[in-house]
Design an enzyme around this catalytic site. Structure first.
Site, PDB file in Angstrom:
ATOM      1  N   ASP A  59       8.781  -2.760 -57.785  1.00  0.00           N
ATOM      2  CA  ASP A  59       8.445  -3.892 -57.111  1.00  0.00           C
ATOM      3  C   ASP A  59       8.994  -5.190 -57.924  1.00  0.00           C
ATOM      4  O   ASP A  59       9.234  -5.335 -58.763  1.00  0.00           O
ATOM      5  CB  ASP A  59       7.097  -3.950 -57.165  1.00  0.00           C
ATOM      6  CG  ASP A  59       6.285  -2.988 -56.271  1.00  0.00           C
ATOM      7  OD1 ASP A  59       7.062  -2.147 -55.648  1.00  0.00           O
ATOM      8  OD2 ASP A  59       5.136  -3.102 -55.979  1.00  0.00           O
ATOM      9  N   ASP A  60       8.892  -6.339 -57.179  1.00  0.00           N
ATOM     10  CA  ASP A  60       9.049  -7.729 -57.616  1.00  0.00           C
ATOM     11  C   ASP A  60      10.457  -8.211 -57.711  1.00  0.00           C
ATOM     12  O   ASP A  60      10.591  -9.258 -58.115  1.00  0.00           O
ATOM     13  CB  ASP A  60       8.130  -8.216 -58.623  1.00  0.00           C
ATOM     14  CG  ASP A  60       6.568  -7.899 -58.339  1.00  0.00           C
ATOM     15  OD1 ASP A  60       6.165  -7.630 -57.071  1.00  0.00           O
ATOM     16  OD2 ASP A  60       5.842  -7.890 -59.297  1.00  0.00           O
TER      17      ASP A  60
ATOM     18  N   HIS B  63       8.688  -6.379 -49.571  1.00  0.00           N
ATOM     19  CA  HIS B  63       7.508  -6.549 -50.551  1.00  0.00           C
ATOM     20  C   HIS B  63       6.840  -8.080 -50.287  1.00  0.00           C
ATOM     21  O   HIS B  63       6.332  -8.537 -51.221  1.00  0.00           O
ATOM     22  CB  HIS B  63       7.922  -6.359 -51.900  1.00  0.00           C
ATOM     23  CG  HIS B  63       6.781  -6.260 -52.890  1.00  0.00           C
ATOM     24  ND1 HIS B  63       5.452  -5.702 -52.630  1.00  0.00           N
ATOM     25  CD2 HIS B  63       6.446  -6.727 -54.218  1.00  0.00           C
ATOM     26  CE1 HIS B  63       4.601  -5.817 -53.628  1.00  0.00           C
ATOM     27  NE2 HIS B  63       5.152  -6.562 -54.574  1.00  0.00           N
TER      28      HIS B  63
ATOM     29  N   HIS C 170       5.298 -13.276 -52.221  1.00  0.00           N
ATOM     30  CA  HIS C 170       4.380 -12.481 -53.138  1.00  0.00           C
ATOM     31  C   HIS C 170       2.908 -13.113 -53.073  1.00  0.00           C
ATOM     32  O   HIS C 170       2.685 -13.463 -54.315  1.00  0.00           O
ATOM     33  CB  HIS C 170       4.954 -12.222 -54.234  1.00  0.00           C
ATOM     34  CG  HIS C 170       4.277 -11.113 -55.193  1.00  0.00           C
ATOM     35  ND1 HIS C 170       3.051 -11.379 -55.508  1.00  0.00           N
ATOM     36  CD2 HIS C 170       4.543  -9.810 -55.424  1.00  0.00           C
ATOM     37  CE1 HIS C 170       2.821 -10.203 -56.144  1.00  0.00           C
ATOM     38  NE2 HIS C 170       3.612  -9.250 -56.105  1.00  0.00           N
TER      39      HIS C 170
ATOM     40  N   HIS D 119       7.970  -1.920 -62.052  1.00  0.00           N
ATOM     41  CA  HIS D 119       8.496  -3.159 -61.785  1.00  0.00           C
ATOM     42  C   HIS D 119       9.945  -3.585 -62.357  1.00  0.00           C
ATOM     43  O   HIS D 119      10.133  -3.412 -63.560  1.00  0.00           O
ATOM     44  CB  HIS D 119       7.625  -4.392 -62.200  1.00  0.00           C
ATOM     45  CG  HIS D 119       6.286  -4.020 -61.547  1.00  0.00           C
ATOM     46  ND1 HIS D 119       5.318  -3.132 -61.918  1.00  0.00           N
ATOM     47  CD2 HIS D 119       5.771  -4.945 -60.682  1.00  0.00           C
ATOM     48  CE1 HIS D 119       4.188  -3.261 -61.232  1.00  0.00           C
ATOM     49  NE2 HIS D 119       4.413  -4.383 -60.629  1.00  0.00           N
TER      50      HIS D 119
END
Length: 365
Positions: A180-181, A231, A235, A329
């Site tokens: 993620d991210d 995603h 965010h 991540h």
């Protein structure tokens, strides 16, 4: 016979004075216009107005273009399907107005809009072919699924959605690595090098704004054979994603998909909400955009700066099972410990005789 009371040499003066006085008197009479009668005070749709005395309702209505809005037929999502399904009315002092009625002080003119109606709904049940993942995916297990939607009778717009699984789940001897991210300069490239060396493919849930800044990293992930997923655009964390307005949720998902496609990836079919925050509205919006909400079953909190690579790997391997989805991540901060833990995680999973796969096997009608 009248005689002048003054010498004859002054007759012109008298005549002039007489004429001036006469003209002055006439001027005074003509210039003094009569005072107009005061305007009449009425109320028009809760607003106080003044109209000239003698004004009829018909003249006032023509001048103001008075018309009440007719009632509309609305879809279950609020769109206008038909504009004239019930008639709006105008009332004068609570009664239907007479066009010849002369408005007087205290008269009340009211606009009464027609009643809006919302279309009815119907339920549609569809059996999806074969087996598929759970509607909100937390593992790689697959099921036989019935999709139940509540739709507008006329518009067909979906207002509610739920999924029923039946039968026993089928759990593969496989595990999915997800990141993620990202994309994140330095960290994403390092992840790719480890995955290439270990011959593993993974799923990268990317932030749309970061993807727009570094499209080269999006292409690098794509070219290495990994899955690029959604995603959100920015965010958001505060407020939580599930607390955002519907339009904001729609934009966060749609604009990320656009950014990923602009960078060279195909349209994403997977969506992971930031922080794992979602509700029924999030699920429905992702479904409308043909994306499935994906969560996880193993979270070693690799973002925690106090955790060492050894602790991250040990936590993953202690909790992993057939069908697990692992959350890691490659962005959002320093991912050096995650990068260092990754080879140990991969090798430990393989020692369990589990395959490492991506999340792109989901089938949708």
């Amino acid at each position: 016979m009248l005689r002048w009371p003054f010498p004859r040499r002054f007759p012109s003066i008298l005549l002039t004075a007489t004429l001036v006085a006469s003209v002055s008197a006439c001027t005074t009479t003509v210039g003094a216009a009569p005072t107009p009668p005061p305007d009449v005070r009425i109320r028009f749709d809760r607003v106080a107005l003044r109209v000239p005395q003698g004004t009829t309702y018909g003249a006032f209505a023509d001048r103001e273009g008075i018309r009440a809005r007719d009632g509309r037929l609305l879809s279950v999502t609020g769109e206008i399907l038909e504009r004239h399904v019930s008639q709006g009315t105008v009332e004068l002092n609570g009664l239907l107005p007479d066009p010849l009625h002369v408005l007087s002080a205290g008269d009340r003119i009211s606009l009464i809009d027609g009643e809006d109606r919302v279309e009815g709904t119907r339920r549609v049940t569809t059996r999806l072919p074969g087996r598929t993942n759970a509607f909100v995916q937390r593992t790689l297990a697959t099921f036989r699924v019935r999709e139940i939607t509540t739709v507008g009778r006329r518009s067909g717009d979906v207002v509610a959605l739920r999924v029923k699984t039946h039968g026993r789940p089928r759990i593969p001897d496989a595990v999915a690595l997800t990141f993620d991210d990202g994309p994140w300069p330095g960290h994403t490239e390092s992840m790719l090098r480890v995955l290439r060396r270990e011959r593993v493919r993974a799923t990268f849930f990317m932030v749309g704004s970061l993807a727009a800044e570094r499209p080269d990293l999006v292409r690098a992930v794509r070219d290495a054979g990994h899955v690029v997923a959604n995603h959100s655009l920015t965010h958001p964390v505060e407020p939580a994603f599930a607390e955002l307005p519907e339009r904001k949720v729609e934009a966060e998902i749609a604009q990320t998909a656009a950014a990923l496609r602009e960078a060279g990836a195909k349209k994403p079919s997977l969506f992971r909400p930031p922080g794992g925050s979602f509700d029924e509205g999030t699920i429905l919006e992702a479904w409308r955009q043909r994306e499935r909400v994906v969560m996880w079953s193993v979270d070693p909190h690799d973002w925690d700066a106090s955790r060492t690579p050894k602790q991250i790997a040990k936590d993953v391997l202690r909790r992993v099972r057939p069908g697990s989805i692992i959350l890691l991540h490659d962005g959002g901060g320093d991912a050096a410990d995650t990068i260092a833990a990754l080879p140990r995680i991969i090798r430990g999973i393989r020692k369990m005789d589990l395959r490492l796969v991506t999340l792109d096997a989901y089938r949708r009608r």
